[in-house]
Design a protein around this motif. Sequence first.
Motif, PDB file in Angstrom:
ATOM      1  N   GLU A  32      -5.123  52.437  20.237  1.00  0.00           N
ATOM      2  CA  GLU A  32      -4.310  52.800  21.398  1.00  0.00           C
ATOM      3  C   GLU A  32      -3.160  53.751  21.063  1.00  0.00           C
ATOM      4  O   GLU A  32      -2.865  54.666  21.828  1.00  0.00           O
ATOM      5  CB  GLU A  32      -3.713  51.543  22.048  1.00  0.00           C
ATOM      6  N   LEU A  33      -2.479  53.518  19.940  1.00  0.00           N
ATOM      7  CA  LEU A  33      -1.238  54.230  19.639  1.00  0.00           C
ATOM      8  C   LEU A  33      -1.395  55.392  18.659  1.00  0.00           C
ATOM      9  O   LEU A  33      -0.481  56.185  18.502  1.00  0.00           O
ATOM     10  CB  LEU A  33      -0.195  53.244  19.085  1.00  0.00           C
ATOM     11  N   ALA A  34      -2.532  55.453  17.978  1.00  0.00           N
ATOM     12  CA  ALA A  34      -2.808  56.515  17.000  1.00  0.00           C
ATOM     13  C   ALA A  34      -1.661  56.724  16.002  1.00  0.00           C
ATOM     14  O   ALA A  34      -1.132  57.825  15.876  1.00  0.00           O
ATOM     15  CB  ALA A  34      -3.156  57.815  17.699  1.00  0.00           C
ATOM     16  N   PRO A  35      -1.274  55.670  15.265  1.00  0.00           N
ATOM     17  CA  PRO A  35      -0.222  55.857  14.260  1.00  0.00           C
ATOM     18  C   PRO A  35      -0.744  56.695  13.096  1.00  0.00           C
ATOM     19  O   PRO A  35      -1.956  56.808  12.884  1.00  0.00           O
ATOM     20  CB  PRO A  35       0.084  54.433  13.806  1.00  0.00           C
ATOM     21  N   ASP A  36       0.181  57.271  12.350  1.00  0.00           N
ATOM     22  CA  ASP A  36      -0.179  57.992  11.137  1.00  0.00           C
ATOM     23  C   ASP A  36      -0.411  57.025   9.984  1.00  0.00           C
ATOM     24  O   ASP A  36      -1.184  57.307   9.069  1.00  0.00           O
ATOM     25  CB  ASP A  36       0.953  58.950  10.735  1.00  0.00           C
ATOM     26  N   LEU A  37       0.287  55.883  10.035  1.00  0.00           N
ATOM     27  CA  LEU A  37       0.306  54.933   8.932  1.00  0.00           C
ATOM     28  C   LEU A  37       0.373  53.515   9.477  1.00  0.00           C
ATOM     29  O   LEU A  37       1.096  53.260  10.448  1.00  0.00           O
ATOM     30  CB  LEU A  37       1.540  55.204   8.057  1.00  0.00           C
ATOM     31  N   VAL A  38      -0.374  52.615   8.844  1.00  0.00           N
ATOM     32  CA  VAL A  38      -0.301  51.190   9.170  1.00  0.00           C
ATOM     33  C   VAL A  38       0.171  50.458   7.921  1.00  0.00           C
ATOM     34  O   VAL A  38      -0.381  50.653   6.832  1.00  0.00           O
ATOM     35  CB  VAL A  38      -1.670  50.635   9.612  1.00  0.00           C
ATOM     36  N   ILE A  39       1.196  49.639   8.086  1.00  0.00           N
ATOM     37  CA  ILE A  39       1.635  48.752   7.010  1.00  0.00           C
ATOM     38  C   ILE A  39       1.058  47.387   7.339  1.00  0.00           C
ATOM     39  O   ILE A  39       1.407  46.782   8.356  1.00  0.00           O
ATOM     40  CB  ILE A  39       3.172  48.723   6.888  1.00  0.00           C
ATOM     41  N   MET A  40       0.143  46.917   6.490  1.00  0.00           N
ATOM     42  CA  MET A  40      -0.734  45.803   6.794  1.00  0.00           C
ATOM     43  C   MET A  40      -0.522  44.624   5.843  1.00  0.00           C
ATOM     44  O   MET A  40      -0.559  44.794   4.626  1.00  0.00           O
ATOM     45  CB  MET A  40      -2.182  46.298   6.656  1.00  0.00           C
ATOM     46  N   ASP A  41      -0.315  43.457   6.425  1.00  0.00           N
ATOM     47  CA  ASP A  41      -0.313  42.209   5.661  1.00  0.00           C
ATOM     48  C   ASP A  41      -1.769  41.792   5.445  1.00  0.00           C
ATOM     49  O   ASP A  41      -2.663  42.255   6.154  1.00  0.00           O
ATOM     50  CB  ASP A  41       0.452  41.141   6.447  1.00  0.00           C
ATOM     51  N   ILE A  42      -2.007  40.916   4.489  1.00  0.00           N
ATOM     52  CA  ILE A  42      -3.371  40.423   4.267  1.00  0.00           C
ATOM     53  C   ILE A  42      -3.627  39.137   5.033  1.00  0.00           C
ATOM     54  O   ILE A  42      -4.620  39.004   5.735  1.00  0.00           O
ATOM     55  CB  ILE A  42      -3.656  40.208   2.763  1.00  0.00           C
ATOM     56  N   SER A  43      -2.742  38.178   4.909  1.00  0.00           N
ATOM     57  CA  SER A  43      -2.964  36.837   5.466  1.00  0.00           C
ATOM     58  C   SER A  43      -2.547  36.775   6.931  1.00  0.00           C
ATOM     59  O   SER A  43      -1.411  36.439   7.249  1.00  0.00           O
ATOM     60  CB  SER A  43      -2.184  35.797   4.655  1.00  0.00           C
TER      61      SER A  43
END
Length: 120
Positions: free
Chosen positions: A46-57
């Motif tokens: 939906e937002l088309a970010p350049d970067l995602v900062i992702m947690d695992i759990s």
Amino acid sequence: MKLKILLADDHKIFRDGLRNLLESQSGMIVVGEARDGAGAVRLTHELAPDLVIMDISMSDLNGIEATRVLLEENPLVRVIVLSMHSDRRYVTEALRAGAKAYLQKDCPFEELVVAIKAVS
């Protein structure tokens, strides 16, 4: 032009703090937050970010699987995994899924900024 960032972590207080730190940096804006992997995939679309900062759990879809899915849909987005897990198995799986960097949550904020600039 500002780097558009999506945060994906199941802890709201962590997302709030990280948002404040990131938005204090020139050239960065947090465009959305997801509390689970499925939300991260949906918001990336939906937002088309350049970067995602992702947690695992996270629930519904863990961060590794969410990384795989969202990169299949949008291979141009960059993913940095920011996790409490230090086990090499998690690092290896995250990078195989397409993450460009893997950092532990106890790293200094400046290290995250360096990683963001490097993968962007």
